[in-house]
Motif scaffolding. Structure first.
Motif, short mmCIF file in Angstrom:
data_model
loop_
_atom_site.label_atom_id
_atom_site.label_comp_id
_atom_site.label_asym_id
_atom_site.label_seq_id
_atom_site.Cartn_x
_atom_site.Cartn_y
_atom_site.Cartn_z
N GLY A 1 0.82 -1.21 0.00
CA GLY A 1 0.00 0.00 0.00
C GLY A 1 0.85 1.25 0.00
O GLY A 1 0.59 2.20 -0.74
N HIS B 1 1.07 4.06 -3.10
CA HIS B 1 0.94 5.50 -2.81
C HIS B 1 2.14 6.26 -3.35
O HIS B 1 2.01 7.29 -4.02
CB HIS B 1 0.80 5.71 -1.30
CG HIS B 1 0.89 7.14 -0.87
ND1 HIS B 1 2.07 7.73 -0.46
CD2 HIS B 1 -0.05 8.12 -0.82
CE1 HIS B 1 1.85 8.99 -0.16
NE2 HIS B 1 0.57 9.26 -0.36
N ILE C 1 -5.39 4.72 -0.96
CA ILE C 1 -4.46 3.62 -0.67
C ILE C 1 -3.70 3.90 0.63
O ILE C 1 -3.31 2.98 1.35
CB ILE C 1 -3.50 3.38 -1.85
CG1 ILE C 1 -2.90 1.96 -1.77
CG2 ILE C 1 -2.40 4.42 -1.92
CD1 ILE C 1 -3.89 0.84 -1.91
N ASN C 2 -3.53 5.18 0.96
CA ASN C 2 -2.88 5.51 2.22
C ASN C 2 -3.78 5.20 3.41
O ASN C 2 -3.30 4.97 4.52
CB ASN C 2 -2.46 6.98 2.24
CG ASN C 2 -1.05 7.16 2.77
OD1 ASN C 2 -0.30 6.21 2.93
ND2 ASN C 2 -0.68 8.40 3.04
N VAL D 1 -5.42 2.48 3.63
CA VAL D 1 -5.11 1.08 3.90
C VAL D 1 -3.90 0.99 4.83
O VAL D 1 -3.90 0.23 5.81
CB VAL D 1 -4.83 0.31 2.59
CG1 VAL D 1 -4.34 -1.11 2.89
CG2 VAL D 1 -6.08 0.27 1.72
N ILE E 1 -8.52 -1.08 -1.84
CA ILE E 1 -7.51 -1.62 -2.75
C ILE E 1 -8.05 -1.70 -4.18
O ILE E 1 -7.40 -1.29 -5.14
CB ILE E 1 -7.05 -3.01 -2.28
CG1 ILE E 1 -6.26 -2.92 -0.97
CG2 ILE E 1 -6.18 -3.69 -3.35
CD1 ILE E 1 -5.97 -4.27 -0.33
N TYR F 1 -0.45 -3.81 -6.84
CA TYR F 1 -1.88 -3.99 -6.63
C TYR F 1 -2.22 -5.48 -6.63
O TYR F 1 -2.96 -5.97 -5.75
CB TYR F 1 -2.70 -3.27 -7.70
CG TYR F 1 -4.11 -3.80 -7.79
CD1 TYR F 1 -5.04 -3.51 -6.81
CD2 TYR F 1 -4.48 -4.65 -8.84
CE1 TYR F 1 -6.32 -4.03 -6.87
CE2 TYR F 1 -5.76 -5.17 -8.91
CZ TYR F 1 -6.68 -4.87 -7.92
OH TYR F 1 -7.95 -5.41 -7.97
N MET G 1 -1.16 -7.16 -3.43
CA MET G 1 -2.06 -6.85 -2.32
C MET G 1 -3.28 -7.76 -2.34
O MET G 1 -3.72 -8.25 -1.29
CB MET G 1 -2.50 -5.39 -2.37
CG MET G 1 -1.41 -4.39 -2.04
SD MET G 1 -2.05 -2.71 -1.78
CE MET G 1 -2.58 -2.82 -0.07
#
Length: 566
Positions: free
Chosen positions: A98, A102, A201-202, A204, A247, A436, A439
């Motif tokens: 993540g 970012h 995403i931050n 997360v 995500i 991605y 994740m």
């Protein structure tokens, strides 16, 4: 006649970087990269508890926080030969991926794109044509006319008021800018959209790390995220499904906007596939471990000497002796006492500023080597290594991106085009898409583990008497990061961080070979020595983080020269 130009500081990066170039007949013929601050974190750590090191090392930088935390705990775990629970590996994977996504989004749009995208030109575009182009390139749902026209109107308002805000001081109208007004407008639209998705995403990282920057949930031995599906105060299934929603929202933006943007920009700057290659020794490490021992990885790593893909040598794990035995640092041209090449285990951080001297010492950054030679690290070496290792996602993204570039450019563009300034930028975007995917895999594996009743996230470390040595590797957003620790009787005896921007921004090494930034600039065109946009393009393609490499300022504030930079 050769002319010397200085850019100090280079902006749109983290930290203080000075670049000096000799320019002759419109081309760079020589270059020097200088870190203008001294990093003293290694001195601060001496004598402290190894379990606390990760909290200190995060403060090396306000951007690259999580990466130093993970490398630090891995270094101590390596020294103790400590396994960690699989759940902890998976949670760490989600945090660091993540963070990486970012970082890559911010670099491509907010830090790098304005070297190629002319914001003022975007106000002259036909918004309907820009929308049609976006819809032709992908099915991104936010390429509609109304949103693109709203962005254009917003830009026009900025310009008419004389207040360009975040777009002030750019090289608008520079002869090296080549994009059509419509491509500029489409990219500007995604620039503003990217601010939303880097925030998502931050979130997360903040959910799993307790906060960001400077996550709070890592620990030597695992993570402090307790898992209990029945307790709302722990990491619950509900929280994990919220994470998955975030995500996937970001994944849509990466695949449908970011990948097509880099292809469209690359196709219009095909000449930049011939500039900026520099050091072609590529080094990366495997990452995203899926087992407790750190022997199974989602992402491959390896070494490629001199860009020769036939000589690709996979690196099987982060504990491969090829890493421990072949990494050294030189201080011949850095402001430290002496002139040595040493393993980081035996490295010293004793500052000795002697003034800026092109022929002698001119940087606070040390010069790492692998097998005695400089090496480039970063998304480009990592993507090439994963491609050669047969990583399915990487091959798909590389091939599809090159196919789009070829279609738009009207000529076949192969993987060799990645060995360049524009290729380095494309590799960063491709790696963003790969992260991605990792994740998604780690999230599902964590859900499956919890479903099987596995809740452990921590194994307590035990520190024996005597000396232990360990190194923690991480393939960070800017490339291979390593933290080296020597522990004696439970305390830190020595600590060294060899960071990506040390590898890339380092000055000439003990054999006077140019560092990657320096080598990549040689041969770059310069249309106007007073407006050296082309230099910034190549330097920015590495996404420099000089805060990670060094930490001190010139308190005399000696004036050196000024150029217009953004």
């Amino acid at each position: 006649m050769a002319k010397k130009i200085t850019i100090d500081p280079v902006t749109r990066i983290e930290g203080h970087l000075r670049i000096d170039c000799e320019v002759d007949n419109g081309k760079v013929t020589n270059a020097w990269s200088s870190g203008q601050m001294w990093r003293g974190i290694e001195v601060i750590l001496k004598g402290r508890d190894p379990r606390d090191a990760w909290a200190y090392t995060q403060r090396i930088c306000g951007v690259c926080t999580t990466v130093h935390a993970i490398a630090s705990v891995r270094a101590v775990e390596d020294a103790l030969d400590l396994e960690i629970p699989v759940n902890a590996q998976l949670i760490r994977n989600l945090i660091i991926a993540g963070h990486g996504i970012h970082d890559h989004i911010v670099h491509f749009y907010q830090l790098c794109a304005l070297d190629w995208v002319d914001i003022v030109s975007a106000t002259k575009a036909d918004a309907r044509s820009a929308s049609a182009l976006g819809q032709k390139l992908s099915g991104w749902r936010r390429n509609g006319y109304q949103e693109i026209k709203a962005v254009q109107d917003r830009l026009k308002k900025f310009i008419s008021s004389g207040q360009l805000g975040i777009f002030a001081s750019g090289y608008w109208g520079h002869p090296a800018m080549k994009l059509s007004p419509e491509v500029n407008l489409l990219a500007a639209t995604h620039y503003l959209q990217a601010l939303e998705y880097q925030r998502k995403i931050n979130q997360v990282v903040a959910i799993l790390g307790s906060k960001t920057p400077h996550v709070q949930t890592l620990a030597v031995g695992g993570v402090t995220n307790a898992i209990n599906p029945d307790s709302p105060s722990t990491l619950t299934i509900e929280k994990l499904f919220n994470v998955k929603t975030l995500i996937d929202e970001v994944g849509d933006f990466i695949k449908q906007a970011m990948l097509t943007d880099v292809a469209a920009i690359g196709a219009n700057y095909a000449d930049w596939t011939t500039y900026g290659a520099g050091v072609l020794n590529y080094l990366s490490v495997p990452d995203m471990p899926m087992d407790s021992k750190g022997t199974e990885y989602q992402l491959a790593g390896g070494y490629i000497p001199n860009g020769d893909i036939s000589q690709f040598a996979p690196i099987a794990s982060q504990t491969d002796p090829v890493l421990y035995d072949n990494i050294k640092e030189s201080i011949k041209h850095a402001w430290y006492d002496g002139d040595w090449d040493r393993s980081p285990y035996d490295g010293e951080t004793e500052p000795n500023y002697t003034g800026y001297d092109y022929e002698d010492k001119y940087s606070w950054v040390k010069s790492p080597t692998f097998r005695g030679e400089p090496a480039q690290v970063g998304p480009l070496p990592h993507v090439v290594a994963m491609y050669l290792a047969g990583h399915a996602g990487t091959k798909e993204y590389v091939d599809s991106t090159l196919a789009t570039v070829s279609s738009l450019a009207g000529t076949t563009v192969g993987i060799e085009a990645l060995h360049s300034t524009i290729g380095r930028i494309a590799a960063r975007v491709i790696r963003c898409a790969v992260l991605y995917d990792t994740m998604s895999v780690s999230w599902q594996a964590l859900i499956d583990n919890i479903g099987k009743g596995e809740m452990d996230t921590f194994n307590a470390p035990v520190f024996p008497s005597g000396e232990q040595r360990g190194v923690g590797f991480h393939e960070a957003p800017r490339g291979m990061l390593s933290h080296w620790i020597v522990i004696e009787n439970g305390k830190i005896k020595n600590y060294q961080a060899v960071v990506p921007s040390t590898w890339n921004a380092g000055p000439r090494n003990g054999q006077d070979a140019l560092g990657p930034y320096e080598a990549s600039l040689v041969g770059n065109p310069i249309a106007d020595a007073e407006l050296p946009l082309e230099v910034l393009r190549t330097v920015h393609s590495f996404d420099p983080c000089l805060a990670c490499a060094i930490h001190l300022v010139d308190n005399k504030r000696t004036p050196i020269g000024k150029v217009k930079v953004l």
